[in-house]
Design an enzyme around this catalytic site. Sequence first.
Site, short mmCIF file in Angstrom:
data_model
loop_
_atom_site.label_atom_id
_atom_site.label_comp_id
_atom_site.label_asym_id
_atom_site.label_seq_id
_atom_site.Cartn_x
_atom_site.Cartn_y
_atom_site.Cartn_z
CD GLU A 9 -1.28 -2.10 2.41
OE1 GLU A 9 -0.11 -2.48 2.26
OE2 GLU A 9 -2.00 -2.47 3.34
CG ASP A 82 -1.49 -3.17 6.13
OD1 ASP A 82 -0.30 -3.39 5.86
OD2 ASP A 82 -1.91 -2.07 6.52
CG ASP A 84 -6.52 -5.23 7.67
OD1 ASP A 84 -6.37 -5.20 6.44
OD2 ASP A 84 -6.37 -4.21 8.38
CD GLU A 86 -10.57 -1.16 4.20
OE1 GLU A 86 -10.95 -0.47 3.23
OE2 GLU A 86 -11.34 -1.61 5.06
CE1 TYR A 298 -1.77 -3.89 9.58
CE2 TYR A 298 -3.49 -5.30 10.44
CZ TYR A 298 -3.08 -4.27 9.62
OH TYR A 298 -4.01 -3.61 8.84
NE ARG A 300 -5.70 0.15 10.80
CZ ARG A 300 -4.67 0.60 10.10
NH1 ARG A 300 -3.82 -0.27 9.57
NH2 ARG A 300 -4.48 1.88 9.91
CG HIS A 345 -3.74 -9.87 12.74
ND1 HIS A 345 -3.44 -10.46 11.55
CD2 HIS A 345 -4.74 -8.99 12.49
CE1 HIS A 345 -4.22 -9.96 10.61
NE2 HIS A 345 -5.02 -9.07 11.15
#
Length: 694
Positions: A9, A82, A84, A86, A298, A300, A345
């Site tokens: 990203e 990432d 997740d 998203e 990570y 989140r 995670h």
Amino acid sequence: MADSLVIVESPAKAKTIGKYLGSKFIVKASMGHIRDLPKSQIGVEIKKNFEPKYITIRGKGSVLKELKDARKKVKKVYLAADPDREGEAIAWHLAHYLELEETEACRVVFNEITKQAVKDAFKTPRKINLDLVNAQQARRILDRLVGYKISPLLWKKVKKGLSAGRVQSVAVKLIYDRENEIKAFVPEEYWSITAKLLAGKTEFEAKFHSVNGEKKELGNEQEVNEILSGIEKASYTVQEVKEKERQRNPSPPFITSSLQQEAARKLNFRASKTMSVAQQLYEGIDIGSEGTVGLITYMRTDSTRISPVAQEEAKEFILQKYGEAYYPETPRMYIKKAANAQDAHEAIRPSSVLREPDQLKEHLSRDQLRLYKLIWERFVASQMSSAILDTMTVDITAGAAIFRAVGSKMKFPGFMKVYVEGNDDGTTEEEKLLPPLKQGDTVQKKSIDPKQHFTQPPPRFTEARLVKALEEMGIGRPSTYAPTLETIQRRGYVAIEEKKFVPTELGELVIQQMIEFFPEILDVEFTAQMEEELDHVEEGKEDWVKVLDTFYQSFEKRLEVAEEEMEKIEIQDEVSDEICEKCGRHLVYKMGRFGKFLACSGFPDCRNTKPIVKDIGVTCPSCKEGKIIERRSKKGRVFYGCDRYPECEFVSWDKPVAQPCPKCGSMLIEKRNKNGEFHQCVHCDYKEEVQEKE
């Protein structure tokens, strides 16, 4: 010649990964999402199974061309967004744009950006997980349906430019309800009696506890006077001494919500700032001899799990640095999680505990270092042995009354040698030592202090408290807390006063309409249930179209009723006494993103605006001429500055006090903890309690 293209990203992440992978890989950044629903329309074909109409995000043309050109030069494409929902959705959109096969093992995920983790991830690429993608799509479409169906209705019936969101509306409702609780609160009187006693030359305090062995609450002055008359000539004798050992266990390593809460308490970070700085630490920072490396895992996550490798590294570090006594008999496991936790995670931890904060000082910015230190200390402490405290409770008789003194001292610090969790009121646990006392000892009375108090209303939400409430209620997920708090402020539904959320008049108006016509959207249990269903979509247990259809059937009926029955509301501007210096008309109060401001009633012919200045009655301690006024920063945060700015540049985040410090003459500022308000000197160690106002 490179034979593989890797897409992430951000440029920072691309730079870090590129160094690990070598010359056979081209690493490019997509700069986040490349496709999204259009802003100008709802972008969802409701009657065609909620089919989304994605368009390329404006301004991404050059990025997409660069990715397409790079694609032509390689045999293999890896999508490393990432780990997740998203990130999975970003990878899926990229796969569509680059025309990759759905069966292709092109997805690479890693929980930390370190050389070993990245190389291991590229050994086991997988297909794009469509369950994750569908969960993200369902959330995006659900929020779009709520926002794009209710917002036009609010424009028409209340005020143009209003908007409604699913999770955001619940957050505003919590703030609105809390404000109503505070307004409806009726204070109740209660009293305390504190005895200052002497054992030899050592002074200590004991508080009134009971009469004739029965606990007694003091509700008024008459009851206090009865106790005082009964102990006026009494001697004070130690009736009982209880000593026991108490263990205190460490907190688990951080998850997203606890990191945001603790960063707010200890670092004064907003949730958005915490996540922004954490993203930098995760994506990678050049730390000298090691090069660029991701310093934390990570950020989140709602899991407190720790990998066995990280746990073993922590064990060796603790044993070597602090000794065997500081490591528990068995490694600490934090696998218990809330029913709504995804557990996708690990917890947030340093990628290597061997990178101590002090070693990174010259490589990190002040904010990066402070947040890294917080994460590092919390993780190390989570793996350490318990603290042991010796507690002492002493009951002292004075006639029929019993006073109780409580003390504690640290016997063994354990994890507290490294880290102690903060409180919402900003206090930390203090050692209160009592003199050595035994049953039958007589102590001398120095003074008796009766004090009147009043019960306090529930506190307004700080960012930390609101995140905690949302998490406990199952509202939102790790990635949504910070954006939710930003959105409700940006839309002008809440303002921040003294670091606490207050609903604006606009926010109250919108919530009142939502309560009447869309109660499900504001219902905590309903919203939490929707979050669970989205989790079930991610786990492959539910069909995303069915989830949306079930929601929309009842939602559509609510919309029809609201369209017919919601009355049009005329919001009249409140006229002020001030006159516009540009055109002579009266200024009116307007509600903006950061609260009220003054604007000319002649808008749009006259666009003059000015802030509402609040004089706090304090002379500027810097120039000695100006007055201190309350101001707001560009982000809506209250601060205090001199009204002679820019001639005088004095500013303070804390509210100054009119009187100077009696010890050194410097400025005093207002502070508050669980015991109430106090004044503190900015220069020396002087501190004074503020007497409660009747």
